[in-house]
Design a protein around this motif. Structure first.
Motif: not given
Length: 193
Positions: A170-174, A185-192
């Motif tokens: 995840v981005p550093l600000f999370i 499906h991709q095991s990826e962060f999309i947005q907060r």
């Protein structure tokens, strides 16, 4: 009332990749098939089949135009309830019956299972062969990497653990407590959110 479809009869020369068939009292998905014309002897169809119960792949040859039984998998909506021992308990949305699935069927999708999530199950008769998660889910971050001070300047992400146990970048600000949208499906962060 459940309508039971009759199996479709076809021949081995009609097999195509992705088709679901019954052979030797087991359900398989056709992974590959090719007609082999032997210099001596009769031509045959060489296939690679994946057994849907176990994901085991086998090679099987069929005589050309040998009768084959095609089966249709039915899609059911199941709602995840909870983990019971080593099995996952779901509720069939249509008939409100409990469905217990092994960790082998759920596999790595368990990383994103949360109480109340609806999944699509591929079934034949009463047997569930696989489940599909919704592509996007909103999940809470419960833990992130401790210190960003020691990270190289080039790092723009850190590891986060979600409420379901999944870990992803995840981005550093999370921060813990944030709700994030993830692509399962991709095991990826999309947005907060």
């Amino acid at each position: 009332m459940t309508v039971k479809k009759k199996p479709v009869q076809l021949t081995s020369s009609q097999l195509i990749v992705g088709m679901t068939i019954r052979a030797d009292k087991k359900i398989y998905r056709v992974e590959s098939c090719v007609v082999v014309k032997a210099p001596r002897g009769a031509p045959f169809v060489k296939t690679k089949l994946k057994q849907l119960n176990t994901d085991e792949e086998i090679e099987k040859n069929f005589k050309l135009d040998q009768p084959i039984e095609e089966v249709s998998l039915v899609e059911k909506a199941l709602t995840y309830l909870y983990l019971e021992g080593k099995n996952y308990l779901f509720l069939d949305v249509d008939d409100l019956e409990h469905v217990e699935l092994s960790s082998k069927i759920v596999s790595d999708k368990s990383n994103f299972l949360k109480e109340g999530i609806e999944v699509k199950a591929s079934c034949f008769g009463e047997t569930v062969f696989s489940i599909d998660l919704p592509q996007f889910l909103e999940l809470m971050v419960v833990k992130t990497d401790e210190s960003t001070e020691m990270m190289p300047v080039s790092n723009t992400t850190k590891k986060a653990q979600l409420e379901t146990g999944a870990k992803l970048d995840v981005p550093l600000f999370i921060e813990p407590g944030d709700v994030v949208k993830v692509d399962t499906h991709q095991s990826e962060f999309i947005q907060r959110l």
